[in-house]
Design a protein around this motif. Sequence first.
Motif, PDB file in Angstrom:
ATOM      1  N   TYR B  73       0.842  -1.198   0.000  1.00 27.20           N
ATOM      2  CA  TYR B  73       0.000   0.000   0.000  1.00 27.20           C
ATOM      3  C   TYR B  73       0.874   1.243   0.000  1.00 27.20           C
ATOM      4  O   TYR B  73       0.658   2.184  -0.756  1.00 27.20           O
ATOM      5  N   LYS B  74       1.895   1.206   0.823  1.00 29.44           N
ATOM      6  CA  LYS B  74       2.808   2.353   0.898  1.00 29.44           C
ATOM      7  C   LYS B  74       3.492   2.590  -0.454  1.00 29.44           C
ATOM      8  O   LYS B  74       3.702   3.735  -0.855  1.00 29.44           O
ATOM      9  N   ALA B  75       3.834   1.511  -1.141  1.00 28.09           N
ATOM     10  CA  ALA B  75       4.517   1.637  -2.432  1.00 28.09           C
ATOM     11  C   ALA B  75       3.707   2.475  -3.416  1.00 28.09           C
ATOM     12  O   ALA B  75       4.257   3.184  -4.252  1.00 28.09           O
ATOM     13  N   GLN B  76       2.390   2.405  -3.289  1.00 25.22           N
ATOM     14  CA  GLN B  76       1.528   3.126  -4.228  1.00 25.22           C
ATOM     15  C   GLN B  76       1.007   4.443  -3.660  1.00 25.22           C
ATOM     16  O   GLN B  76       0.521   5.294  -4.395  1.00 25.22           O
ATOM     17  N   HIS B  77       1.052   4.582  -2.342  1.00 25.41           N
ATOM     18  CA  HIS B  77       0.537   5.800  -1.695  1.00 25.41           C
ATOM     19  C   HIS B  77       1.616   6.328  -0.765  1.00 25.41           C
ATOM     20  O   HIS B  77       1.480   6.251   0.457  1.00 25.41           O
ATOM     21  N   LEU B  78       2.681   6.863  -1.345  1.00 26.80           N
ATOM     22  CA  LEU B  78       3.816   7.247  -0.510  1.00 26.80           C
ATOM     23  C   LEU B  78       3.445   8.339   0.478  1.00 26.80           C
ATOM     24  O   LEU B  78       3.802   8.292   1.644  1.00 26.80           O
ATOM     25  N   HIS B  79       2.717   9.337  -0.001  1.00 28.44           N
ATOM     26  CA  HIS B  79       2.324  10.431   0.883  1.00 28.44           C
ATOM     27  C   HIS B  79       1.144  11.131   0.227  1.00 28.44           C
ATOM     28  O   HIS B  79       1.314  12.111  -0.483  1.00 28.44           O
ATOM     29  N   ASP B  80      -0.045  10.615   0.477  1.00 30.79           N
ATOM     30  CA  ASP B  80      -1.224  11.101  -0.245  1.00 30.79           C
ATOM     31  C   ASP B  80      -1.522  12.571   0.008  1.00 30.79           C
ATOM     32  O   ASP B  80      -2.225  13.219  -0.752  1.00 30.79           O
ATOM     33  N   TYR B  81      -0.952  13.079   1.102  1.00 32.92           N
ATOM     34  CA  TYR B  81      -1.120  14.487   1.441  1.00 32.92           C
ATOM     35  C   TYR B  81      -0.580  15.365   0.314  1.00 32.92           C
ATOM     36  O   TYR B  81      -1.026  16.484   0.125  1.00 32.92           O
ATOM     37  N   HIS B  82       0.397  14.837  -0.410  1.00 33.21           N
ATOM     38  CA  HIS B  82       0.990  15.580  -1.519  1.00 33.21           C
ATOM     39  C   HIS B  82       0.687  14.859  -2.827  1.00 33.21           C
ATOM     40  O   HIS B  82       1.341  13.874  -3.155  1.00 33.21           O
ATOM     41  N   PRO B  83      -0.302  15.314  -3.594  1.00 29.38           N
ATOM     42  CA  PRO B  83      -0.655  14.613  -4.818  1.00 29.38           C
ATOM     43  C   PRO B  83       0.430  14.740  -5.891  1.00 29.38           C
ATOM     44  O   PRO B  83       1.215  15.690  -5.870  1.00 29.38           O
TER      45      PRO B  83
END
Lengths: 293, 308
Positions: B73-83
């Motif tokens: 999950y992290k691999a695809q959503h590294l930091h969703d706060y920053h698109p």
Amino acid sequence: MGRLEVLKTYKVYIGGKFPRTESGRYYTPTNAKGEQLGNICLSSRKDVRNSVVAARKAFGGWSERAANNRGQILYRIAEMLEGRKAQFIEEIIFQGATKKDAEKEVSIAIDRLIYYAGWCDKYTQVLSSVNPVASAHFNFSVHEPMGVIGVVADKHTSLIGLVSLMAPVIAGGNTCVVIASEGLPLCSVTFAEVLNSSDVPGGVVNILTGKVGEMMPPLASHMDVNGIVYSGDDKKEIKDLEESTALNMKRISVYSADWMNSDEQDIYKIADCQEVKTTWHPIENIGGASSSY
Amino acid sequence: MNKKNGTANHRIPDFSLSPRIDKVGVEERVSRFQTRSIKTSAKLQGLKMVLNMIDLTTLEGKDTPGKVRQMCYKAQHLHDYHPGLPSVAAVCVYPTMVGVAKKGVEGSGVKVASVSTAFPSGQAPLKIKLADTKFAVSEGADEIDMVISRGKFLRGEYNYVFDEIAAIKEVCGDARLKVILETGELVTLDNVRRASDIAMYAGADFIKTSTGKIQPAATMQVTYTMLEAIRDFMDETGIKVGMKPAGGISNSKLALHNLVMVKEVLGGEWLNNDWFRFGASSLANDVLMQIMKAETGNYQSSDYFSID
């Protein structure tokens, strides 16, 4: 032939080491007579960053240390300061104070360290509470250190303002990054030497010299700093502080105190850098006549 | 990516004659990469490139399907706060976790790499190493990270090491093969160079420094030596081989220095995740924090980023 005096190099204190500022810059404050106090490091925002990293790294060990051991270490700072009293008095006089005031300042600083050393293993008992709640829970609140605290020391004193702010912060298990007095920086660096020789783990206290206006903004807006304590009454600085700390909702404590007053010390300065954790423990409301505990 | 026929048409050199490495010269050259100043928009671009080159890795005895799913999950959503941030290149797991990882990254373009051949020691018979690799491939691994037999290598049995890599390559099928030299155990740069040559002639698609279990791991000196071997191999055979430093690269600055080194030794063609990877578990968060610092102007705290 006269001897050439060896002048001291004043360096900053980061992570238990004495590096020069990464910026390589210096400033030369003077006393009222116009004499140069020394070449003092003009620290940059990167020094602030490095100090916060050091303070964060030290936080785990310092906050988990037994409270009485923290007290012993604070007491040890006082002992070491007592041993180097003469040097501090000399520096304070050189920075413009009278002999009488200088002696008083160092004595109060020592006593204040001992005062907060005593509180280390006592403040939680006084501040924490068991709370009456309207359900079958044992509900209690305990105080825990906030984390990394930015300390903006008093500008008008060299030693006592720094000690008065730093001592309650570390007594409560926090670590800190201190911005020393810009105009009177000598004692802050010498005090770092005292800290370094008194069992305080590296990184628990980090001391930077230079311009408050340059170092305070990155410290205040740093997401990994949990709180700020500030001594002074500069309205603009306080307003800037309030704005930049809003980012991660740091708590700021502003003190406008006469630190030379021996009564300017209390448990609430420790409480200012504590988070209250309240726990609802599902046993029963302890204390009633039929309580099994 | 050019599909290659391997080195079958090329003369296999005598590996005992691999070039000797001038250690002092390497150190001198490497220290110059570290003086490059990369700031503002170039830094931001570099950091995003680093993110996209990371093989997010978990290789622990305590790995569970839950841990692997979380990493996917992290691999695809590294930091969703920053698109707008890229995903990482791949996730790297043990063979038994390939199935879980494959499902975890489905449809995202993130590849699944599996270590194999009795990772990390490589102390198992060839038969078992082949079975290990076949299992990982059958579970759907896109990439295989094998370890060489360092014991055999250090005893001078270069043919054994060569044949073993070639045999593993054969069972990889379409999966790309990364060959881990474990440079920390090879001790000298001469050995690193020789092992690189053996791996590339035996069919490696990538050469990789370390398992991450042995220190020192991916030092810049070692990576530089391997990059030079790749360049010489390219000149000799026309075949492009990728590079993956792994272990010990935990901060952005070091990662950027590595990119500078790749660019200056091999050229811009290698600056994408088909040809260059970072094997790391904690690098991603540091890069993310640097990106957020560059975008917001404020120093960041790990409190606001996902746990590694």
